[in-house]
Scaffold this motif. Structure first.
Motif, short mmCIF file in Angstrom:
data_model
loop_
_atom_site.label_atom_id
_atom_site.label_comp_id
_atom_site.label_asym_id
_atom_site.label_seq_id
_atom_site.Cartn_x
_atom_site.Cartn_y
_atom_site.Cartn_z
N PRO A 180 -0.99 53.88 72.51
CA PRO A 180 0.31 53.49 73.09
C PRO A 180 0.76 54.39 74.24
O PRO A 180 1.44 53.92 75.14
CB PRO A 180 1.27 53.57 71.90
CG PRO A 180 0.42 53.41 70.69
CD PRO A 180 -0.91 54.02 71.04
N ASP A 181 0.35 55.67 74.22
CA ASP A 181 0.71 56.58 75.31
C ASP A 181 0.20 56.09 76.66
O ASP A 181 0.74 56.45 77.70
CB ASP A 181 0.12 57.98 75.07
CG ASP A 181 0.77 58.70 73.92
OD1 ASP A 181 1.81 58.23 73.42
OD2 ASP A 181 0.24 59.76 73.52
N PHE A 182 -0.87 55.30 76.64
CA PHE A 182 -1.50 54.85 77.88
C PHE A 182 -1.25 53.38 78.18
O PHE A 182 -1.86 52.82 79.09
CB PHE A 182 -3.02 55.12 77.82
CG PHE A 182 -3.36 56.55 77.57
CD1 PHE A 182 -2.83 57.56 78.36
CD2 PHE A 182 -4.19 56.91 76.53
CE1 PHE A 182 -3.13 58.89 78.14
CE2 PHE A 182 -4.50 58.24 76.29
CZ PHE A 182 -3.97 59.23 77.09
N LEU A 183 -0.36 52.76 77.42
CA LEU A 183 -0.09 51.33 77.60
C LEU A 183 1.40 51.12 77.87
O LEU A 183 2.25 51.59 77.12
CB LEU A 183 -0.50 50.54 76.35
CG LEU A 183 -1.97 50.68 75.92
CD1 LEU A 183 -2.21 49.95 74.61
CD2 LEU A 183 -2.91 50.21 77.00
N LEU A 184 1.69 50.39 78.93
CA LEU A 184 3.08 50.09 79.26
C LEU A 184 3.68 49.11 78.26
O LEU A 184 3.01 48.18 77.81
CB LEU A 184 3.16 49.48 80.66
CG LEU A 184 2.88 50.43 81.81
CD1 LEU A 184 2.59 49.65 83.09
CD2 LEU A 184 4.05 51.38 82.01
N LYS A 185 4.94 49.33 77.96
CA LYS A 185 5.69 48.39 77.11
C LYS A 185 6.11 47.20 77.98
O LYS A 185 6.19 47.33 79.21
CB LYS A 185 6.92 49.10 76.54
CG LYS A 185 6.58 50.27 75.66
CD LYS A 185 7.81 51.06 75.32
CE LYS A 185 7.39 52.37 74.66
NZ LYS A 185 8.41 53.41 74.80
N PRO A 186 6.41 46.06 77.38
CA PRO A 186 6.83 44.90 78.18
C PRO A 186 8.00 45.26 79.11
O PRO A 186 9.00 45.83 78.70
CB PRO A 186 7.27 43.88 77.12
CG PRO A 186 6.43 44.22 75.92
CD PRO A 186 6.34 45.73 75.95
N GLY A 187 7.82 44.95 80.38
CA GLY A 187 8.86 45.19 81.38
C GLY A 187 9.12 46.65 81.72
O GLY A 187 10.08 46.96 82.43
N GLU A 188 8.27 47.56 81.27
CA GLU A 188 8.55 48.99 81.47
C GLU A 188 8.59 49.40 82.94
O GLU A 188 9.42 50.21 83.33
CB GLU A 188 7.52 49.83 80.71
CG GLU A 188 7.85 51.30 80.70
CD GLU A 188 6.97 52.12 79.78
OE1 GLU A 188 7.10 53.36 79.82
OE2 GLU A 188 6.15 51.55 79.03
N LEU A 189 7.72 48.85 83.76
CA LEU A 189 7.75 49.21 85.19
C LEU A 189 9.04 48.72 85.85
O LEU A 189 9.60 49.40 86.72
CB LEU A 189 6.53 48.66 85.93
CG LEU A 189 5.20 49.35 85.63
CD1 LEU A 189 4.06 48.66 86.38
CD2 LEU A 189 5.25 50.83 85.97
N LEU A 190 9.52 47.56 85.45
CA LEU A 190 10.79 47.05 85.98
C LEU A 190 11.93 48.02 85.66
O LEU A 190 12.78 48.32 86.51
CB LEU A 190 11.12 45.68 85.41
CG LEU A 190 10.32 44.51 85.95
CD1 LEU A 190 10.62 43.25 85.14
CD2 LEU A 190 10.59 44.29 87.42
N GLN A 191 11.93 48.52 84.44
CA GLN A 191 12.98 49.44 84.02
C GLN A 191 12.84 50.78 84.73
O GLN A 191 13.82 51.33 85.22
CB GLN A 191 12.94 49.63 82.51
CG GLN A 191 14.03 50.54 81.99
CD GLN A 191 13.99 50.67 80.48
OE1 GLN A 191 13.15 50.10 79.80
NE2 GLN A 191 14.92 51.44 79.95
N ALA A 192 11.63 51.32 84.80
CA ALA A 192 11.41 52.64 85.39
C ALA A 192 11.77 52.67 86.87
O ALA A 192 12.21 53.70 87.38
CB ALA A 192 9.96 53.06 85.19
N PHE A 193 11.59 51.54 87.55
CA PHE A 193 11.82 51.50 88.99
C PHE A 193 12.95 50.54 89.36
O PHE A 193 12.95 49.94 90.43
CB PHE A 193 10.51 51.14 89.70
CG PHE A 193 9.45 52.19 89.47
CD1 PHE A 193 9.57 53.43 90.06
CD2 PHE A 193 8.37 51.94 88.65
CE1 PHE A 193 8.61 54.43 89.83
CE2 PHE A 193 7.41 52.92 88.41
CZ PHE A 193 7.53 54.16 89.01
N GLN A 194 13.94 50.44 88.49
CA GLN A 194 15.07 49.54 88.73
C GLN A 194 15.89 49.94 89.95
O GLN A 194 16.62 49.12 90.50
CB GLN A 194 15.94 49.43 87.50
CG GLN A 194 16.61 50.70 87.07
CD GLN A 194 17.34 50.56 85.75
OE1 GLN A 194 17.66 49.44 85.33
NE2 GLN A 194 17.61 51.67 85.10
#
Length: 195
Positions: free
Chosen positions: A135-149
């Motif tokens: 899990p440390d190496f796998l993005l959660k659903p929508g995680e990039l959207l949240q991180a770069f909002q």
């Protein structure tokens, strides 16, 4: 007849990176994070961009072999050591097949006004088809959207693909808005050409 396998990083630039490279300014600066053997560094160099490539592997960095005047290379452990580009801004930040969550705010802070983020890596679900599976190496659903909002999202994908191999992947292309022009009565939106 035998064939020599392509080494990691010797393959062509990611189709996602190729698709969105047109958003980068001519002659701009690109930070290639966890660049490996430089497949994206070579791609951007061939398009006349100035590349800064960072990886923890000295062997991988040595394999890049691009002219020093257009490709700055840096061997650094960006997970355990200091950020080697403190205070520098780039016209683009590119990351593929790499995830270190504590670095995400630093990547955002490294993006110049008008700069483009191109990010693509493995997502949750990949543990069902191969590596990486932690899990440390796998993005959660929508995680990039949240991180770069804080950026303007141009394109986003989160799903499964079976070519060139089976994998779950998440991708984003996002742009840092330019500051408003105080001399203009109306702000003009960026004209980000879609493919």
């Amino acid at each position: 007849m035998t064939t020599t396998p392509i080494g990691h990083g010797d393959e062509a630039a990611s189709a996602w990176v190729q698709r969105w490279s047109h958003l980068l300014p001519d002659g701009g600066s690109v930070l290639d994070v966890a660049c490996g053997r430089g497949r994206h560094a070579r791609w951007f160099h061939q398009r006349g961009l100035n590349v800064v490539a960072v990886d923890r592997s000295a062997e991988a960095i040595a394999a890049i072999n691009l002219p020093a005047e257009s490709c700055e290379t840096c061997v650094a452990d960006i997970e355990n050591g200091p950020w080697p580009f403190a205070g520098r801004l780039f016209d683009a930040v590119v990351v593929t097949n790499y995830l270190w969550r504590p670095l995400l705010p630093t990547l955002l802070a490294s993006l110049a006004p008008g700069g483009v983020l191109i990010y693509e890596t493995f997502a949750a679900g990949n543990e069902t088809v191969g590596k990486p599976s932690r899990p440390d190496f796998l993005l959660k659903p929508g995680e990039l959207l949240q991180a770069f909002q804080a950026l303007r999202t141009v394109a986003f994908e989160d799903g499964f693909e079976d070519q060139p191999s089976q994998r779950f992947v998440q991708r984003i292309v996002a742009v840092r808005d330019l500051p408003l022009d105080s001399n203009s009565p109306v702000s003009q939106p960026a004209r980000l050409r879609l493919c």
